[in-house]
Write a protein that holds these residues in place. Structure first.
Motif, mmCIF file in Angstrom:
data_model
loop_
_atom_site.group_PDB
_atom_site.id
_atom_site.type_symbol
_atom_site.label_atom_id
_atom_site.label_comp_id
_atom_site.label_asym_id
_atom_site.label_seq_id
_atom_site.Cartn_x
_atom_site.Cartn_y
_atom_site.Cartn_z
ATOM 1 N N PHE A 60 41.886 35.470 36.196
ATOM 2 C CA PHE A 60 40.677 34.918 36.798
ATOM 3 C C PHE A 60 40.848 33.425 37.097
ATOM 4 C CE2 PHE A 60 38.788 38.858 35.492
ATOM 5 C CZ PHE A 60 37.747 39.047 36.385
ATOM 6 N N GLY A 61 41.759 32.765 36.359
ATOM 7 C CA GLY A 61 42.054 31.368 36.651
ATOM 8 C C GLY A 61 42.659 31.192 38.031
ATOM 9 N N ILE A 62 43.475 32.167 38.477
ATOM 10 C CA ILE A 62 44.041 32.103 39.826
ATOM 11 C C ILE A 62 42.923 32.174 40.869
ATOM 12 C CG2 ILE A 62 45.517 33.289 41.490
ATOM 13 C CD1 ILE A 62 47.186 34.280 39.114
ATOM 14 N N VAL A 63 41.984 33.097 40.646
ATOM 15 C CA VAL A 63 40.840 33.212 41.557
ATOM 16 C C VAL A 63 40.054 31.907 41.578
ATOM 17 C CG1 VAL A 63 38.694 34.471 42.007
ATOM 18 C CG2 VAL A 63 40.707 35.700 41.143
ATOM 19 N N SER A 64 39.884 31.312 40.393
ATOM 20 C CA SER A 64 39.139 30.058 40.290
ATOM 21 C C SER A 64 39.830 28.935 41.058
ATOM 22 C CB SER A 64 38.998 29.668 38.813
ATOM 23 O OG SER A 64 38.386 28.415 38.671
ATOM 24 N N ARG A 65 41.135 28.852 40.954
ATOM 25 C CA ARG A 65 41.865 27.778 41.644
ATOM 26 C C ARG A 65 41.733 27.903 43.160
ATOM 27 N NH1 ARG A 65 47.182 26.187 37.941
ATOM 28 N NH2 ARG A 65 45.866 25.251 36.328
ATOM 29 N N LEU A 66 41.847 29.110 43.652
ATOM 30 C CA LEU A 66 41.718 29.303 45.098
ATOM 31 C C LEU A 66 40.290 29.003 45.558
ATOM 32 C CD1 LEU A 66 43.796 32.588 45.540
ATOM 33 C CD2 LEU A 66 44.543 30.229 45.879
ATOM 34 N N GLY A 67 39.313 29.485 44.801
ATOM 35 C CA GLY A 67 37.923 29.244 45.166
ATOM 36 C C GLY A 67 37.550 27.774 45.083
ATOM 37 N N SER A 68 38.047 27.091 44.057
ATOM 38 C CA SER A 68 37.746 25.665 43.908
ATOM 39 C C SER A 68 38.379 24.844 45.021
ATOM 40 C CB SER A 68 38.231 25.172 42.538
ATOM 41 O OG SER A 68 37.504 25.790 41.493
ATOM 42 N N GLY A 69 39.586 25.247 45.454
ATOM 43 C CA GLY A 69 40.210 24.552 46.580
ATOM 44 C C GLY A 69 39.392 24.684 47.839
ATOM 45 N N TRP A 70 38.877 25.893 48.090
ATOM 46 C CA TRP A 70 38.028 26.125 49.262
ATOM 47 C C TRP A 70 36.763 25.278 49.180
ATOM 48 C CZ3 TRP A 70 33.096 28.119 50.055
ATOM 49 C CH2 TRP A 70 32.797 28.515 51.374
ATOM 50 N N ILE A 71 36.171 25.202 47.982
ATOM 51 C CA ILE A 71 34.945 24.402 47.791
ATOM 52 C C ILE A 71 35.237 22.916 47.960
ATOM 53 C CG2 ILE A 71 33.214 23.704 46.076
ATOM 54 C CD1 ILE A 71 33.425 26.563 44.933
ATOM 55 N N ALA A 72 36.351 22.444 47.379
ATOM 56 C CA ALA A 72 36.679 21.015 47.432
ATOM 57 C C ALA A 72 36.893 20.527 48.852
ATOM 58 C CB ALA A 72 37.915 20.730 46.581
ATOM 59 N N ASP A 73 37.398 21.388 49.728
ATOM 60 C CA ASP A 73 37.552 21.003 51.130
ATOM 61 C C ASP A 73 36.205 20.712 51.790
ATOM 62 O OD1 ASP A 73 40.305 20.914 51.653
ATOM 63 O OD2 ASP A 73 40.422 23.100 51.798
ATOM 64 N N ARG A 74 35.142 21.233 51.213
ATOM 65 C CA ARG A 74 33.819 21.090 51.801
ATOM 66 C C ARG A 74 32.946 20.047 51.111
ATOM 67 N NH1 ARG A 74 36.303 25.332 52.961
ATOM 68 N NH2 ARG A 74 35.851 26.572 54.824
ATOM 69 N N ILE A 75 33.094 19.887 49.789
ATOM 70 C CA ILE A 75 32.206 18.948 49.091
ATOM 71 C C ILE A 75 32.962 17.818 48.403
ATOM 72 C CG2 ILE A 75 30.491 20.776 48.746
ATOM 73 C CD1 ILE A 75 31.328 20.898 45.806
ATOM 74 N N GLY A 76 34.292 17.875 48.367
ATOM 75 C CA GLY A 76 35.073 16.812 47.752
ATOM 76 C C GLY A 76 35.475 17.119 46.323
ATOM 77 N N GLY A 77 36.473 16.380 45.831
ATOM 78 C CA GLY A 77 37.043 16.640 44.517
ATOM 79 C C GLY A 77 36.115 16.335 43.357
#
Length: 403
Positions: free
Chosen positions: A261-278
């Motif tokens: 589930f950590g892999i899923v989290s990393r991919l999802g967080s990357g997608w989110i960070a592109d939109r709202i920032g780190g």
């Protein structure tokens, strides 16, 4: 052809993920052969655990040293060196005459080499993307978790059919054969280093009213806080399951669930960070991680622990890559490898110290309740720091501050 957001950038990302997966063996493989080491060297569990400690020390130091090298010489040279350190380290460790020599090789060679396959590679990846930079960085960082899913089982199978020395020699060959072709894909320098158009940082530390070094310090403290919290389930879930009467196999399954589930989290967080920032992504992940830790306090049933472990992996996996995104947003591109290396080395300190502190609190109280509460408290420290950085940015403090 070799430009930001080009087709080559995606091929380079694929090679980086492969290198990250191979290189993760240094972090995930050694714990599997602890029983073999105990039997051969007549050592205690604490003695063989020292080999993991030296590995993580080498990993932390390598994150900084090889992060600087990737800034100066590029990914090709750095990953060739990392390949030599990992493959050579495994071959030499297989010949170690004593446990202490083995532990030294784990730290100086294997741990240091493995470090290059994580954050320094993420830093290099950040130079090749602008539109989907955070997602690309998260994909690269996921290689470490892919390695976490593959290497422990492969090492266990080899050690079960052969002795640990043969296992280590086999791993050395696998890494050498697998990593060298991937290194060749990284031969072109990043656009910025080669004199082309680099994927520049959109902000600066001054936008937060801080000098670069002060921002680095605050990120380091935040990293320690979130990783003291993160270490509690990751280090102690197996022992916790044994204490509850569920056995080691159940705890190991929960640890695997966290990783997947950590892999899923990393991919999802990357997608989110592109939109709202780190920074916002980090605050989101930190808040969610605290919620998952609360789940461990209120649920000790087998099904509940499986559910909470899955949620914990889903919530925490994107936290570490968020620091890399923040570095690329607020520091010059030429400093990316070194700055990320420093930030991640401090999160490793948090993991190491948090794992020990959780055990110490258990020894003192006879329960993991205090350890989970301690993790939540450190998680709150992380959240307060990140929220404070965001509030400084929103107030648009003056660009000029005193050092």
């Amino acid at each position: 052809m070799h430009s930001v957001d080009s087709r080559y950038a995606w091929w380079r990302l694929a090679a980086s993920v492969a290198l990250s997966t191979f290189g993760a063996v240094g972090m995930w493989g050694v714990v599997v052969i602890f029983p073999n080491l105990q039997a051969e060297f007549a050592a205690s569990r604490a003695d063989v655990s020292f080999a993991y400690t030296t590995t993580m020390i080498g990993f932390g130091a390598g994150s900084i040293l090889l992060g600087r090298l990737i800034d100066k010489r590029g990914a090709f040279v750095t990953m060739l060196l990392a390949t030599a350190l990992i493959a050579g380290g495994y071959a030499l460790a297989a010949l170690a005459p004593s446990l202490w020599v083995f532990a030294a090789i784990q730290g100086l060679l294997i741990g240091t080499g493995s470090a290059a396959s994580f954050i320094p590679l993420v830093a290099d990846t950040s130079h090749w993307f602008a539109k989907r930079r955070a997602l690309a960085m998260a994909i690269c960082a996921s290689g470490n978790y892919l390695g976490g899913a593959i290497w422990p089982k492969l090492t266990e199978v080899l050690a079960r059919h052969y002795d640990w020395r043969t296992t280590y020699l086999t791993v050395a060959v696998i890494c050498l054969v697998g990593m060298l072709p991937a290194c060749l894909v990284l031969r072109p320098r990043s656009p910025g280093h080669a004199g082309g158009a680099a994927a520049v940082a959109p902000h600066s530390a001054r936008a937060l009213g801080l000098t670069p070094n002060r921002l680095q310090i605050w990120l380091g403290i935040a990293g320690i806080g979130c990783c003291v919290a993160m270490s509690m389930p990751q280090v102690h879930i197996v022992a916790y399951c044994v204490d509850l009467g569920y056995g080691t196999a159940r705890g190991a399954e929960m640890l695997s669930i966290m990783t997947v589930f950590g892999i899923v989290s990393r991919l999802g967080s990357g997608w989110i960070a592109d939109r709202i920032g780190g920074l916002k992504t980090l605050l989101l992940g930190s808040t969610a991680q605290a919620v998952a830790l609360l789940g461990y306090l209120v649920s000790d049933g087998l099904v509940g622990l499986y559910v909470v472990s899955a949620l914990f992996g889903l919530f925490q996996g994107g936290i570490i890559p968020s620091y890399g995104v923040i570095v690329r947003e607020y520091f010059p591109p030429k400093e990316a490898g070194a700055r990320m290396g420093i930030a991640i080395s401090l999160t490793i300190i948090g993991m190491a110290g948090g794992g020990w502190l959780g055990g110490e609190l258990f020894d003192r109280t006879g329960s993991y309740q205090a350890a989970f509460i301690n993790g939540i408290a450190f998680n709150l420290l992380n959240g307060v720091i990140v929220w404070r950085l965001l509030s400084r940015q929103n107030r648009r403090l003056p660009m000029s501050v005193t050092a």
